[in-house]
Structure formats: structure tokens, C-alpha cells
Design a protein around this motif. Sequence first.
Motif, PDB file in Angstrom:
ATOM      1  N   ASP A 140      17.847   4.903  -4.366  1.00  0.00           N
ATOM      2  CA  ASP A 140      16.845   5.808  -3.801  1.00  0.00           C
ATOM      3  C   ASP A 140      15.534   5.080  -3.536  1.00  0.00           C
ATOM      4  N   VAL A 141      15.280   3.990  -4.265  1.00  0.00           N
ATOM      5  CA  VAL A 141      14.083   3.185  -4.036  1.00  0.00           C
ATOM      6  C   VAL A 141      14.151   2.546  -2.648  1.00  0.00           C
ATOM      7  N   LEU A 152      12.525  -2.147  -2.578  1.00  0.00           N
ATOM      8  CA  LEU A 152      11.268  -1.796  -1.906  1.00  0.00           C
ATOM      9  C   LEU A 152      10.941  -2.828  -0.830  1.00  0.00           C
ATOM     10  N   SER A 153      11.185  -4.087  -1.134  1.00  0.00           N
ATOM     11  CA  SER A 153      10.924  -5.153  -0.162  1.00  0.00           C
ATOM     12  C   SER A 153      11.876  -5.047   1.028  1.00  0.00           C
ATOM     13  N   SER A 181      14.235  -5.266 -11.296  1.00  0.00           N
ATOM     14  CA  SER A 181      14.483  -6.256 -10.237  1.00  0.00           C
ATOM     15  C   SER A 181      15.025  -5.598  -8.978  1.00  0.00           C
ATOM     16  N   ALA A 182      15.950  -4.658  -9.159  1.00  0.00           N
ATOM     17  CA  ALA A 182      16.515  -3.950  -8.005  1.00  0.00           C
ATOM     18  C   ALA A 182      15.439  -3.135  -7.296  1.00  0.00           C
ATOM     19  N   TRP A 239       2.795  -6.134  -1.814  1.00  0.00           N
ATOM     20  CA  TRP A 239       3.498  -6.826  -2.889  1.00  0.00           C
ATOM     21  C   TRP A 239       3.027  -6.372  -4.268  1.00  0.00           C
ATOM     22  N   ASN A 240       1.700  -6.285  -4.487  1.00  0.00           N
ATOM     23  CA  ASN A 240       1.201  -5.937  -5.818  1.00  0.00           C
ATOM     24  C   ASN A 240       1.582  -4.500  -6.197  1.00  0.00           C
ATOM     25  N   THR A 241       1.644  -3.606  -5.240  1.00  0.00           N
ATOM     26  CA  THR A 241       2.069  -2.227  -5.524  1.00  0.00           C
ATOM     27  C   THR A 241       3.562  -2.179  -5.829  1.00  0.00           C
ATOM     28  N   ARG A 242       4.340  -2.948  -5.091  1.00  0.00           N
ATOM     29  CA  ARG A 242       5.785  -3.019  -5.372  1.00  0.00           C
ATOM     30  C   ARG A 242       6.025  -3.547  -6.784  1.00  0.00           C
TER      31      ARG A 242
END
Length: 177
Positions: free
Chosen positions: A14-15, A145-146, A139-140, A31-34
Motif C-alpha cells: 500500500d506504500v 515510496l521511491s 526498507s520496503a 528523500w528525508n520525508t521518505r
Amino acid sequence: MGLILLLALSVSLDVLGIGVAYAVSGIRIPWNTRLVISVINMFLTFGFILLGQNLGMMIPGIWFQIAGGGILLLLGARTLWNALGENKTADYDRDDSHTLDPYEGIMLGLTLALDGACAGLGICDMGAAAWLFPVLTGSASLAFLSMGARISCNLRRLNGVAGAVLIILGVVRFFYG
């Protein structure tokens, strides 16, 4: 070990959908929010495993196995229901900047971490392998998100598959420990 990896991927799909939905909406997740979202996911899941292990000292093993299977079944049913229904992505971009800052990411991270945390509660009696689960979900989350920022497709079917996998894992856990 394979079960833990499959479970981590299933609760984290779902992410990926959130990442895609925000990208399509023109909202950037830096990146910092992720990283904030992923760390919240990891620590909340870790906390629920710890909670479950402490509860496991007071609850007979068979009841814990049944509860763990039930939690996974409910998570799977909810994921499948969401995949089949019409759901709108919640807007955590409170300042309408079209960029989620780390503070806005905290609320999104808490929301996204609930599936992993509940699954962590359901698998906490699986020994040392359970402690790998928070690392895998964190990690997932970061990876999905990326990836989600780069994918612009409908992931409803993929979330449906994730729901079915969670239901199967719940049934296996329910009957076979």
C-alpha cells in the motif's frame, strides 16, 4: 525467513500505492520525508513485536497462534476490500506546498505503519525471524515510496494480490503456527 519476507512485502504494497497516488497528484515526497516514514514504520513494527512478545508470556501459545492468524486474516481482508472499493488518498500536504515535509510525513508514516505493526503483533512469537520483520518493512517502505514517485499506474490489482497473500498467510498461521 521466506514467510517474513513475503509478509513484509505484502503489508508494504500500500506504500507503493500511496507513492504513486501522490506522484500522480503532483505532490513530491522528498528523500528525508521518505526516510522519516520508513523509520516510523520500522520502530512502530518493532514496538508491536515487543508488545506481543510480552503479552505472549501471559497468554497460552495456542491463543496467540489463533490471534496472530486472525490479525493477518483481517489485514488481508481489509487490504482486499480497499483494492476492490473506491478509496481516496488522504491529503497529508497540509500547507498545499505540493511537497510533503518531514513533519507532514510523520502523520503519513504513522498511518502507513499500522499494517506492519499489526502484522508484527501477529508474528511476534516466530522467534528470531520476527526481529527481521521491522527492518524489512522499513526498507520496503523506503523502496516502495521511491518507486511510487516514478510509477504512474493503477496499483489496485497489485493491492488485491497483497490482500489475498495476507489472507493465505493468515490461514497458514492460524492452522500451522
